[in-house]
Design a protein around this motif. Structure first.
Motif, PDB file in Angstrom:
ATOM      1  N   GLU A 518      40.017  49.302  55.848  1.00  0.00           N
ATOM      2  CA  GLU A 518      40.286  47.874  55.690  1.00  0.00           C
ATOM      3  C   GLU A 518      39.024  47.142  55.260  1.00  0.00           C
ATOM      4  O   GLU A 518      39.057  46.285  54.362  1.00  0.00           O
ATOM      5  CB  GLU A 518      40.811  47.301  57.003  1.00  0.00           C
ATOM      6  N   ASN A 519      37.893  47.493  55.854  1.00  0.00           N
ATOM      7  CA  ASN A 519      36.624  46.881  55.450  1.00  0.00           C
ATOM      8  C   ASN A 519      36.250  47.275  54.021  1.00  0.00           C
ATOM      9  O   ASN A 519      35.763  46.452  53.245  1.00  0.00           O
ATOM     10  CB  ASN A 519      35.506  47.309  56.407  1.00  0.00           C
ATOM     11  N   ALA A 520      36.493  48.552  53.699  1.00  0.00           N
ATOM     12  CA  ALA A 520      36.156  49.027  52.355  1.00  0.00           C
ATOM     13  C   ALA A 520      37.001  48.329  51.293  1.00  0.00           C
ATOM     14  O   ALA A 520      36.496  47.946  50.235  1.00  0.00           O
ATOM     15  CB  ALA A 520      36.354  50.540  52.276  1.00  0.00           C
ATOM     16  N   VAL A 521      38.293  48.170  51.576  1.00  0.00           N
ATOM     17  CA  VAL A 521      39.181  47.498  50.631  1.00  0.00           C
ATOM     18  C   VAL A 521      38.739  46.054  50.414  1.00  0.00           C
ATOM     19  O   VAL A 521      38.714  45.557  49.279  1.00  0.00           O
ATOM     20  CB  VAL A 521      40.634  47.547  51.141  1.00  0.00           C
ATOM     21  N   SER A 522      38.374  45.382  51.491  1.00  0.00           N
ATOM     22  CA  SER A 522      37.900  44.000  51.378  1.00  0.00           C
ATOM     23  C   SER A 522      36.646  43.934  50.509  1.00  0.00           C
ATOM     24  O   SER A 522      36.500  43.037  49.668  1.00  0.00           O
ATOM     25  CB  SER A 522      37.613  43.439  52.773  1.00  0.00           C
ATOM     26  N   HIS A 523      35.751  44.891  50.694  1.00  0.00           N
ATOM     27  CA  HIS A 523      34.537  44.956  49.876  1.00  0.00           C
ATOM     28  C   HIS A 523      34.888  45.172  48.405  1.00  0.00           C
ATOM     29  O   HIS A 523      34.332  44.529  47.504  1.00  0.00           O
ATOM     30  CB  HIS A 523      33.638  46.089  50.371  1.00  0.00           C
ATOM     31  N   ASP A 524      35.831  46.093  48.156  1.00  0.00           N
ATOM     32  CA  ASP A 524      36.185  46.418  46.775  1.00  0.00           C
ATOM     33  C   ASP A 524      36.797  45.231  46.046  1.00  0.00           C
ATOM     34  O   ASP A 524      36.552  45.021  44.865  1.00  0.00           O
ATOM     35  CB  ASP A 524      37.155  47.600  46.752  1.00  0.00           C
ATOM     36  N   TYR A 525      37.625  44.460  46.767  1.00  0.00           N
ATOM     37  CA  TYR A 525      38.215  43.286  46.144  1.00  0.00           C
ATOM     38  C   TYR A 525      37.129  42.330  45.654  1.00  0.00           C
ATOM     39  O   TYR A 525      37.263  41.707  44.590  1.00  0.00           O
ATOM     40  CB  TYR A 525      39.113  42.540  47.128  1.00  0.00           C
ATOM     41  N   LYS A 526      36.056  42.208  46.426  1.00  0.00           N
ATOM     42  CA  LYS A 526      34.995  41.254  46.099  1.00  0.00           C
ATOM     43  C   LYS A 526      34.069  41.760  44.997  1.00  0.00           C
ATOM     44  O   LYS A 526      33.379  40.959  44.358  1.00  0.00           O
ATOM     45  CB  LYS A 526      34.179  40.943  47.356  1.00  0.00           C
ATOM     46  N   VAL A 527      34.036  43.073  44.787  1.00  0.00           N
ATOM     47  CA  VAL A 527      33.108  43.648  43.814  1.00  0.00           C
ATOM     48  C   VAL A 527      33.829  44.101  42.541  1.00  0.00           C
ATOM     49  O   VAL A 527      33.468  43.713  41.431  1.00  0.00           O
ATOM     50  CB  VAL A 527      32.337  44.834  44.440  1.00  0.00           C
ATOM     51  N   VAL A 528      34.870  44.932  42.711  1.00  0.00           N
ATOM     52  CA  VAL A 528      35.515  45.548  41.551  1.00  0.00           C
ATOM     53  C   VAL A 528      36.206  44.514  40.677  1.00  0.00           C
ATOM     54  O   VAL A 528      36.053  44.515  39.446  1.00  0.00           O
ATOM     55  CB  VAL A 528      36.522  46.623  42.010  1.00  0.00           C
ATOM     56  N   PHE A 529      36.983  43.618  41.289  1.00  0.00           N
ATOM     57  CA  PHE A 529      37.752  42.657  40.497  1.00  0.00           C
ATOM     58  C   PHE A 529      36.857  41.756  39.644  1.00  0.00           C
ATOM     59  O   PHE A 529      37.100  41.594  38.444  1.00  0.00           O
ATOM     60  CB  PHE A 529      38.639  41.812  41.402  1.00  0.00           C
ATOM     61  N   PRO A 530      35.809  41.132  40.208  1.00  0.00           N
ATOM     62  CA  PRO A 530      34.962  40.271  39.373  1.00  0.00           C
ATOM     63  C   PRO A 530      34.255  41.031  38.257  1.00  0.00           C
ATOM     64  O   PRO A 530      34.157  40.528  37.131  1.00  0.00           O
ATOM     65  CB  PRO A 530      33.953  39.687  40.371  1.00  0.00           C
ATOM     66  N   VAL A 531      33.755  42.238  38.557  1.00  0.00           N
ATOM     67  CA  VAL A 531      33.062  43.018  37.530  1.00  0.00           C
ATOM     68  C   VAL A 531      34.018  43.379  36.402  1.00  0.00           C
ATOM     69  O   VAL A 531      33.690  43.241  35.215  1.00  0.00           O
ATOM     70  CB  VAL A 531      32.445  44.291  38.148  1.00  0.00           C
TER      71      VAL A 531
END
Length: 715
Positions: A518-531
């Motif tokens: 759950e923490n990893a997914v939250s991190h990915d949303y903040k990094v992968v989507f904007p990039v």
């Protein structure tokens, strides 16, 4: 450049086709096979606590055994178990173990395995393999179920098998052969729709054969990269590769064929028409593919091994689809000429596209109203995103009549929900003397005080006395949100705070892994989507040579993403009363709606720019571009959406969510954004949409190539 590529493929068709066939055969023969794997060692990075706990367990308790499945016994009448019933439980368990089923190490029970209310008895099924998703272990569970039925005939008992391996087996059987279902549905949709659109059996069949050849090349390249280049991939990605290749591959073929037919109607010879088509739409196809590839490669920034594995594999498949669209497709259709459209004569004259013309007229004559209505609809649907809740319990999506689901509910009549999969806590001394008995007892007592914890087992010390293991049974479903919040918060906080001086506590197990995911997914949303968004916008800026157009295109894409996810929340989570939606759903929508759906926006905007370059006013350009692109976008999007829509036929609610979200999102992107919103916004902005390219130059060169007289077909 694209003119040269098209010219080479059209003038040397047999060489081009032979090269593709040789590549496919060579890769099929020489490339290693993609292997199935259940190893989740790389699912999360090593800095997550659940991964560190697993490392401690492997080092200090290598013989630790966790039941792969649990046999749940109860009386047929639902009453309390008698002494004779308990004896039958022990006898059945013993006889099951005596059968020597492969991969089943023990089937054991004891007096403590009877529930406090006396209605439920359990037997642990301990396997010889650690991975509960191992295919051989699932076969063993199926055999155990079958062997148990005759053993219960002379008893008053009934038995159900649940646990991780049993749930995995039921999930696999409930889902059916998803790969075959997706492939069959995709092939039928492509053939039927192409037959309806072009009224030609050759065009209905050839794209399937072409993409099938590309699929062989792509899987071979992915397997080779996995073997030689360190790319991590396994056969579980096959289903998604089918959808991506047939989805984007069909898109690119349709982009090319519609333009080829348009050039034939203008009077060009078949070969010249194909060269012109590649010249005009080659940049569009390459840009669309580039945007998808960049979006997929952005998944390398994910902290989750599953997504890092998926990204490069999908990027390779899209690159192969792009190469096939620019070379193999022109080569094949240049050999056939106008015979490819037989028996239809539609290539001879422009048909009346009344609906497409009306859509184009609407977008160009009333751009303000169209933009307001379509943007408003997307915005309203996007409100649903605010209620999105992630669901990590994959078993909750299974049909309720499955044995593992029913047995789990039966077990909860006598035991806590966490009994099937306890959380493990490890206490490790960093140095100095070993952990004392009083320290171990005090630490366990503190864990037991946490609200939501049912029982805490006595400490099991390691060989050197510096590590101890506790089994913590939670009151909640181990995969449910309540358990995840309990482990991520109060339990870990208590374990860390109560650890004796000089020691460290680590919380592991399935629930802890889900909390870290759950923490990893939250991190990915903040990094992968904007990039990914920034990269796609850069590609759009380069292909459109504009700063303004990419900005409003990305705003419309963001609205489409929100509307898709919001509609799914309202339909499945709110209307159906689900606790939450598949936790990977936002990533799935991102992959297939944002990334692939951007193809349609790029096609539309590229055609808008082309019409502007030919000297038409913004309104005239919008009307003509929409009328020309509606048939292409409509056909391509219906095929891709239909491919995913078939997943809604599955009994698994997670597959239903995925199927609806992607199908709805693709149709929304095509029919609302690409056909209406984007042309309307472009018309409103006028030539400012192409800033700083105020002086829009001529279109790409389409110089004719010499063709033989027998290549010419009179119009």
């Amino acid at each position: 450049m694209f003119g040269r590529i098209g010219r080479a493929a059209v003038l040397r068709p047999w060489l081009t086709i032979a090269a593709w066939i040789v590549a496919a055969v060579a890769l099929a023969a020489l490339a290693p096979q993609l292997k199935s794997t259940g190893d989740q060692a790389d699912f999360l990075p090593s800095h997550y606590e659940s991964v560190q706990a697993a490392e401690v367990q492997e080092r200090a308790f290598p013989q630790h055994e966790q039941p792969a499945a649990i046999a749940v016994f109860q009386r047929s009448d639902g009453g309390r178990l008698t002494a004779a019933d308990k004896a039958d439980v022990a006898q059945v368990s013993s006889r099951l173990q005596a059968l020597g089923i492969d991969h089943v190490k023990r089937v054991e029970t004891n007096e403590q395995a009877v529930s406090p209310n006396g209605r439920i008895a359990l037997a642990s099924v301990v396997s010889t393999v650690e991975d509960p998703y191992d295919p051989d272990l699932m076969d063993a569970v199926e055999e155990l179920r079958a062997e148990a039925r005759p053993l219960l005939k002379d008893t008053e008992l009934k038995l159900g098998v649940t646990g991780q391996a049993a749930s995995a087996l039921d999930s696999q059987e409930a889902s059916g052969d998803t790969d075959a279902m997706i492939m069959s549905a995709t092939l039928v949709l492509i053939v039927v729709l192409l037959l309806i659109i072009f009224r030609s059996p050759l065009i209905a069949v050839l794209p399937v054969l072409i993409i099938g050849l590309a699929f062989m090349v792509a899987t071979g390249l992915i397997a080779t990269a996995a073997e030689l280049g360190g790319l991590k991939a396994d056969s579980s990605i096959t289903a998604i590769l089918i959808v991506v290749l047939f989805g984007v591959g069909t898109d690119y073929i349709l982009f090319l064929l519609f333009r080829h037919r348009e050039q034939l109607r203008s009077g060009q010879a078949p070969k010249q028409a194909m060269i012109t088509a590649v010249t005009l739409v080659g940049e569009t196809i390459a840009s669309a593919a580039g945007a998808v590839i960049v979006a997929f490669m952005a998944l390398l920034l994910s902290t989750m091994g599953m997504l890092r594995t998926m990204g490069p594999s999908l990027a390779i498949s899209v690159a192969v689809a792009l190469l096939a669209g620019l070379t193999l497709v022109p080569a094949v259709f240049s050999l056939l000429g106008t015979k490819a459209y037989w028996p239809s004569k539609s290539w001879r004259a422009e048909p009346k596209h009344a609906l497409a013309d009306r859509v184009g007229s609407l977008a160009s004559r009333r751009p303000g109203a169209v933009a307001a209505v379509t943007g408003g609809v997307l915005a309203v649907l996007s409100v649903g995103v605010l209620g999105f809740r992630a669901e990590f319990d994959m078993n909750s999506s299974l049909p309720q009549n499955l044995e593992s689901v029913r047995a789990m509910k039966d077990m909860e009549r006598g035991f806590s929900a966490g009994q099937a999969d306890p959380t493990t806590v490890y206490l490790e001394k960093d140095g100095g003397p070993a952990l004392t008995a009083s320290e171990l007892k005090a630490f366990g007592a503190e864990l037991g005080k946490v609200e939501g914890v049912d029982t805490v087992s006595p400490a099991v010390p390691g060989q050197d006395g510096r590590v101890a293991q506790y089994s913590v049974v939670l009151e909640h479903n181990p995969s449910g949100q309540k358990a995840i919040e309990l482990v991520a918060g109060p339990l870990r906080d208590t374990a860390h705070g109560a650890s004796p001086e000089g020691s460290e506590a680590l919380v592991g197990g399935t629930t802890a892994v889900l909390a870290d995911i759950e923490n990893a997914v939250s991190h990915d949303y903040k990094v992968v989507f904007p990039v990914a968004g920034a990269a796609i916008m850069l590609i759009l800026g380069l292909v459109l040579r504009s700063v303004v157009a990419p900005l409003y295109l990305m705003v419309s894409v963001a609205l489409g993403f929100g509307a898709t996810l919001g509609a799914t929340v309202w339909l499945f989570q709110n209307s159906q009363g689900k606790d939450g939606l598949l936790f990977t759903l936002p990533v799935i929508v991102y992959l297939f709606v944002v990334a692939i759906g951007t193809d349609y926006n790029i096609l539309m905007v590229a055609r808008l720019r082309e019409e502007i370059e030919q000297g038409r006013s913004p309104r005239e350009a919008a009307a003509r571009a929409v009328a020309r692109c509606v048939p292409t976008i409509g056909a391509a999007s219906v095929i891709l959406a239909g491919t995913f829509g078939v997943l809604m036929l599955a009994e698994n609610s997670m597959l239903q969510q995925m199927g609806f979200a992607v199908a709805f999102g693709i149709l929304l992107t095509a029919f609302v954004m690409a056909m209406l919103l984007v042309p309307a916004l472009t018309t409103l902005l006028g030539r400012r949409a192409w800033w700083p390219g105020h002086k829009i130059g001529p279109g790409p060169e389409t110089a004719p190539v010499r063709v033989r007289d027998d290549d010419r077909t009179p119009v």
